[in-house]
Enzyme design. Structure first.
Site, PDB file in Angstrom:
ATOM      1  N   GLU A  96      20.854   9.339  52.586  1.00 56.05           N
ATOM      2  CA  GLU A  96      19.755   9.388  51.604  1.00 56.05           C
ATOM      3  C   GLU A  96      18.457   9.894  51.887  1.00 56.05           C
ATOM      4  O   GLU A  96      18.124   9.673  53.267  1.00 56.05           O
ATOM      5  CB  GLU A  96      19.540   8.056  51.077  1.00 56.05           C
ATOM      6  CG  GLU A  96      20.597   7.298  50.124  1.00 56.05           C
ATOM      7  CD  GLU A  96      20.342   5.956  49.444  1.00 56.05           C
ATOM      8  OE1 GLU A  96      21.052   5.953  48.368  1.00 56.05           O
ATOM      9  OE2 GLU A  96      19.599   5.436  49.933  1.00 56.05           O
ATOM     10  N   CYS A 124      10.568   2.167  51.727  1.00 58.60           N
ATOM     11  CA  CYS A 124      10.812   1.793  53.310  1.00 58.60           C
ATOM     12  C   CYS A 124      11.899   0.679  53.424  1.00 58.60           C
ATOM     13  O   CYS A 124      11.601  -0.777  52.787  1.00 58.60           O
ATOM     14  CB  CYS A 124       9.247   1.401  53.910  1.00 58.60           C
ATOM     15  SG  CYS A 124       9.558   0.823  55.467  1.00 58.60           S
TER      16      CYS A 124
END
Length: 356
Positions: A89, A346
């Site tokens: 990704e 994150c």
């Protein structure tokens, strides 16, 4: 059938060993990275026999986008499938930037950051990171790293000359794949290509001290980010098992040796986890730890994901943590977690299963 080679894996001088004369290599680079050619037959300035030769030996589609999701904040997460079927990704992070022109008018335009993956999975085993749950499958090649960026720029009609920032903060530990990551930095920086200066490329690491020193010795000119997340070895080892191999003292020694531009600082990423590492005494210890280092602290509020027992701290506590650092002279910001609603923030990236 002959296996085609990924042309994005080659620096100009390497391609020049296979293709003559050298000015043709520059033209090929320009067609791929600046004119966003879709295939070799599009490269009309090249002789027909060269175009045929390229098609017989190379491809430049190392990644295929199989899914994308757009966040309400404008961030876009891309799921890329590699030639062997594995998946990674990447995230496009658009931000508005305002400037004042010569006539005093306020001008707003988009500024882009692309967060790229360097490995399929990760072996670092950080307890707060979803990528680590599946372990490490393999390293990405330089061309597979570059391919993520090229595809995203092409898909979003971002002109090659438009400045973008690259952060190696996607899936994987970049310094565990230093050979290919450093080559990707060089390929991206080529003037005939995307011309992304190393000063606009940030390599993040969980603290591989030996490789930090190796990266510094390469003198690439990249920016360095350290995923610190704790101020003592006991807690850091609990959060990040890699600390058993390279403790905080070893990391700090490597950082002190790292060559940085006088105008730049080493970024220390500090993930705030409610009740774990977000107390003011932790902030005080962080100030001591960074003494004498040109540092910038980037505070990140923990982003929840399935299966995690950690909790996100309040913004109020994060601001108190930030204020203590700032009052002690440490440059400190709180990162806005973009893409949280599409699991693109994150610690939320992972290799998605094919059925998706």
């Amino acid at each position: 059938m002959k296996e085609l080679v990924n042309i994005l894996d080659f620096l100009p001088e390497e391609l020049g060993e296979k293709i003559k004369p050298m000015f043709r290599v520059k033209q090929i680079y320009q067609w791929i990275y600046q004119k966003y050619a879709n295939n070799f037959s599009d490269m009309s300035s090249l002789p027909k026999d060269l175009r045929l030769e390229l098609a017989r030996n190379f491809h430049f589609s190392p990644v295929k986008c199989v899914k994308n999701e757009q966040s309400k904040d404008g961030s876009i997460k891309y799921l890329f499938e590699l030639i062997d079927g594995l998946r990674v990704e990447s995230v496009l992070l658009p931000m508005k930037e305002e400037k004042i022109d010569a006539e005093g008018k306020r001008i707003s335009h988009a500024r882009y950051t692309i967060c790229v993956s360097s490995q399929v999975g990760c072996k670092s085993g950080c307890s707060f990171c979803l990528t680590a749950k599946g372990g490490l499958k393999r390293n990405l090649s330089a061309g597979e790293i570059v391919g993520q960026i090229l595809w995203i720029k092409k898909q979003n009609n971002i002109p090659y000359e438009r400045r973008v920032n690259i952060v190696y903060m996607g899936m994987g530990e970049p310094l565990d794949n230093l050979k290919n990551v450093s080559k990707a930095v060089k390929i991206l920086a080529q003037n005939e290509g995307l011309a992304i200066s190393p000063r606009r490329q940030t390599i993040s690491t969980s603290g591989l001290a030996k490789q930090i020193k190796e990266l510094g010795q390469m003198n690439l000119g990249v920016l360095l980010a350290i995923s610190l997340h704790a101020v003592n070895d006991e807690l850091r080892t609990e959060l990040m098992p890699i600390n058993k191999a390279y403790n905080i003292a070893a990391i700090m020694d490597a950082v002190r040796e790292f060559p940085i531009d006088q105008r730049k600082r080493v970024m220390f990423e500090y993930l705030l986890i409610d009740g774990i590492n977000d107390k003011l005494e932790h902030a005080k210890e962080l100030v001591k730890l960074l003494n004498g280092i040109k540092a910038k602290v980037n505070l990140i509020l923990f982003n929840p994901h399935e299966g995690s027992l950690y909790k996100r701290p309040s913004l109020e506590n994060a601001i108190k943590f930030q204020d203590l650092l700032s009052n002690k002279g440490v440059t400190c910001t709180i990162r806005e977690s973009k893409g949280l609603d599409i699991s693109a923030a994150c610690g939320q990236l992972k290799e998605r299963a094919k059925e998706q």
